[in-house]
Design a protein around this motif. Structure first.
Motif, mmCIF file in Angstrom:
data_model
loop_
_atom_site.group_PDB
_atom_site.id
_atom_site.type_symbol
_atom_site.label_atom_id
_atom_site.label_comp_id
_atom_site.label_asym_id
_atom_site.label_seq_id
_atom_site.Cartn_x
_atom_site.Cartn_y
_atom_site.Cartn_z
ATOM 1 N N ASN A 380 0.909 -0.977 -0.404
ATOM 2 C CA ASN A 380 -0.080 -0.141 -0.025
ATOM 3 C C ASN A 380 1.290 0.735 -0.369
ATOM 4 O OD1 ASN A 380 -2.617 0.972 -0.142
ATOM 5 N ND2 ASN A 380 -2.703 0.853 2.378
ATOM 6 N N LEU A 381 2.056 0.957 0.598
ATOM 7 C CA LEU A 381 2.366 2.496 0.659
ATOM 8 C C LEU A 381 4.106 2.497 -0.442
ATOM 9 C CD1 LEU A 381 4.231 4.737 2.341
ATOM 10 C CD2 LEU A 381 6.048 2.580 2.645
ATOM 11 N N LEU A 382 3.756 1.461 -1.420
ATOM 12 C CA LEU A 382 5.095 1.797 -2.415
ATOM 13 C C LEU A 382 3.458 2.021 -3.692
ATOM 14 C CD1 LEU A 382 7.043 -1.293 -2.752
ATOM 15 C CD2 LEU A 382 7.073 1.574 -2.156
ATOM 16 N N ILE A 383 2.378 1.682 -3.532
ATOM 17 C CA ILE A 383 1.887 1.752 -4.359
ATOM 18 C C ILE A 383 1.333 3.090 -4.879
ATOM 19 C CG2 ILE A 383 -0.540 1.126 -5.257
ATOM 20 C CD1 ILE A 383 -0.661 -1.513 -4.355
ATOM 21 N N ASN A 384 0.871 4.037 -3.291
ATOM 22 C CA ASN A 384 0.681 5.177 -3.415
ATOM 23 C C ASN A 384 1.221 5.971 -3.369
ATOM 24 O OD1 ASN A 384 -2.414 5.675 -2.004
ATOM 25 N ND2 ASN A 384 -1.616 3.953 -1.109
ATOM 26 N N TRP A 385 2.750 5.235 -3.037
ATOM 27 C CA TRP A 385 3.731 6.286 -3.547
ATOM 28 C C TRP A 385 4.018 6.645 -4.599
ATOM 29 C CZ3 TRP A 385 9.146 4.827 -0.163
ATOM 30 C CH2 TRP A 385 9.682 6.720 -0.916
ATOM 31 N N MET A 386 4.324 5.690 -5.939
ATOM 32 C CA MET A 386 4.193 5.351 -7.206
ATOM 33 C C MET A 386 2.793 5.879 -7.383
ATOM 34 S SD MET A 386 6.476 2.212 -7.511
ATOM 35 C CE MET A 386 6.776 2.100 -8.493
ATOM 36 N N GLY A 387 2.143 6.187 -7.220
ATOM 37 C CA GLY A 387 0.804 7.132 -7.851
ATOM 38 C C GLY A 387 0.128 5.521 -8.536
ATOM 39 N N LEU A 388 0.190 4.276 -8.528
ATOM 40 C CA LEU A 388 -0.771 3.298 -8.622
ATOM 41 C C LEU A 388 -2.155 2.755 -7.958
ATOM 42 C CD1 LEU A 388 2.773 0.956 -9.225
ATOM 43 C CD2 LEU A 388 1.168 3.005 -10.722
#
Length: 431
Positions: A380-388
Motif C-alpha cells: 500500500n505504501l509503495l502503490i500510493n507513493w508511485m501513484g498506482l
C-alpha cells in the motif's frame, strides 16, 4: 446472642441425626458460619501496649499457626510468641509510610517479622485496613531490637534496652518466624485487656470465634475472648493512628490524578469556546472516544485508525515534506515495523520457492506474486507513493507493478524473480 445459640443448637441436633450423611453436616456447619458472620460480623480488638520511653508499642501473642491471644504482659505465656506491631515500631522514623511494606518484607526474609492475615471478622482499635487486605506486620523481640538499632536514636535505643531486655533474655531461643500466618481463631484468656481496663473471662465469654474458612472440615465452635464485639465498625474507629485505607486510596488517586486534572482543564477550556470548526470537533470526539474505550482496557484497531487519520487530516496540511517532524516520526516508526517483519517474510519466500522449484522461470504476474509474499501495508505504501492507486489506469499498474515487486524484494532482502537476481549481482559487482 440467642439467635447464635439457637443456630448452634439446631446444628448440633442435626449432626446427631445425620452422622451417616456428612454432606448434610457440612451444609449445617456452613449455615452456622454464615449466621455467625451476619450476627456478629466485626469484632474490634484493642491491643495492649508495651511502654518503651515515649513509644507505646502494641502487641499480641502468636499461639499457633492459625490462632492468637490478646493479653497483658505475662511471663506465664512461654508457649506463645509475643509479637509487636510493625506500624508502631516504624512510627516517627525517617522511613516514609509508603516504604514501610518494603522494609517489613526485608525483615521478614530474615525471620524477624511476619505478616499476620486475620479473618475478616476481626478489626483493630486505632488501625483502619481495607476489607480486601486484613493483614498487619508484626515483629518478634529480636526484630524489635534490630529495628531499634537500625532506625532509632541512641536515647530511643536505650529505652528499648531497658524495656525489653528481660523479654529478650527469656525468648533468646525462639525460632525464626514464618513469612505469613493466617489467623482465624483468638484463644480464650483468664483476663482480657481492653485499653487500660481488664475484662474478666466471665464478662467476655459470650463472644464467639471468627468463622472458620468455608473449605475447612466442620467443627464445633470454640469460645474465646475478644475485646469488643459489634455488628459494624464503631464511631471511634473514625479516629485512627494507622490508616492503611487512606494510603491505598491515595496511591490509587496518584495513578489517575494527572489524567483527571488534564480532563478538568480540557473541560474548563471547552466552556470558554463558543464556536469550533467541524473537522476539529470531529477529531477531538474521535480521540476522546478512543481514550474512553482504552481506559476500560479495550483495544480496537479500527477505532484507533479513525482517530489517528482524523488527527493527521486536521494537522498535516501545510507541513513541509522536507522538514516535517511528524512525517519523520511516522516514517521512522513504519520502517522499524517493516524491518521487524523480515524473518516472517523470509519464511514465506522460502516456502514459496520450495513449492515452485520446478517452475522458477514461470512465476505468477508481479502483482499476484507481491500480494502472496509481502504484507499489504508495504504494498500500500509503495502503490500510493508511485501513484498506482485505484484511480491509476490499468495499463500503468500492469507496466509499473514489476518495479513495486523489485523494490519489495530488495527492501526485504529476499530475491525471488530472475530480474532481481541479475540486477543485484550487477550492483554488487559494480561496487
Amino acid at each position: 446472642m440467642n439467635a447464635v445459640f439457637n443456630v448452634w443448637l439446631n446444628t448440633k441436633r442435626s449432626r446427631e441425626k445425620t452422622k451417616a450423611f456428612p454432606n448434610l453436616v457440612i451444609s449445617a456447619s456452613a449455615e452456622l458460619r454464615t449466621e455467625l458472620m451476619t450476627t456478629e460480623s466485626v469484632s474490634v480488638i484493642d491491643l495492649p501496649h508495651w511502654e518503651s520511653g515515649k513509644r507505646r508499642i502494641r502487641f499480641l501473642y502468636l499461639a499457633g499457626n492459625n490462632s492468637f491471644k490478646v493479653t497483658k504482659q505475662n511471663t506465664n505465656e512461654e508457649q506463645m510468641i509475643p509479637l509487636f506491631l510493625g506500624a508502631d515500631l516504624f512510627s516517627n522514623t525517617d522511613i516514609r509510610t509508603e516504604n514501610h511494606p518494603r522494609y517489613h518484607a526485608k525483615f521478614a526474609k530474615r525471620g524477624l517479622a511476619t505478616k499476620l492475615v486475620f479473618s475478616s471478622a476481626f478489626r483493630f482499635q486505632g488501625i483502619r485496613l481495607p476489607c480486601s487486605n486484613n493483614g498487619l506486620w508484626f515483629y518478634c523481640i529480636h526484630g524489635v531490637f534490630r529495628v531499634a538499632f537500625e532506625l532509632y536514636s541512641k536515647q530511643e535505643q536505650l529505652s528499648v534496652l531497658e524495656s525489653f531486655q528481660d523479654l529478650w533474655k527469656s525468648r533468646i531461643n525462639d525460632e525464626q518466624l514464618n513469612m505469613v500466618y493466617d489467623l482465624h481463631v483468638q484463644l480464650p484468656t483468664t483476663t482480657s485487656y481492653h485499653g487500660d481496663k481488664e475484662i474478666s473471662h466471665e464478662h467476655a465469654s459470650n463472644n464467639m470465634s471468627a468463622p472458620t474458612p468455608a473449605h475447612s472440615e466442620p467443627q464445633e465452635v470454640e469460645d474465646f475472648v475478644i475485646s469488643q464485639p459489634v455488628s459494624g465498625l464503631p464511631e471511634e474507629l473514625s479516629s485512627v493512628d494507622h490508616d492503611y485505607c487512606s494510603l491505598s486510596e491515595q496511591a490509587k488517586f496518584k495513578q489517575s490524578s494527572l489524567l483527571a486534572e488534564k480532563l478538568c482543564i480540557i473541560g474548563d477550556k471547552l466552556k470558554s469556546i463558543t464556536t469550533m470548526d467541524a473537522s476539529q470537533e470531529e477529531t477531538i470526539l474521535k480521540l476522546l472516544d478512543y481514550a474512553e474505550y482504552w481506559i476500560v482496557g479495550g483495544q480496537d484497531e479500527e477505532r484507533l485508525t479513525g482517530a489517528v487519520m482524523a488527527l493527521l487530516r486536521t494537522h498535516s496540511q501545510g507541513y513541509s515534506i522536507y522538514s516535517s517532524l511528524l512525517l519523520q516520526a511516522l516514517a521512522g516508526w513504519l520502517g522499524q515495523k517493516f524491518h521487524s517483519a523480515n524473518s516472517s517474510i523470509s519464511q514465506q519466500v522460502e516456502s514459496f520457492k520450495m513449492r515452485h522449484i520446478e517452475h522458477i522461470t514461470d512465476l505468477p504476474p508481479a502483482e499476484e506474486l507481491a500480494t502472496e509474499l509481502f504484507p499489504e501495508a508495504m504494498r500500500n505504501l509503495l502503490i500510493n507513493w508511485m501513484g498506482l492507486g485505484e484511480e491509476a489506469a490499468t495499463w500503468k499498474r500492469l507496466s509499473e507493478y514489476p518495479i513495486v515487486l523489485l523494490i519489495l524484494e530488495f527492501a526485504n532482502h529476499n530475491l525471488i524473480t530472475g530480474v532481481a537476481h541479475v540486477l543485484y549481482s550487477s550492483l554488487i559487482n559494480s561496487s
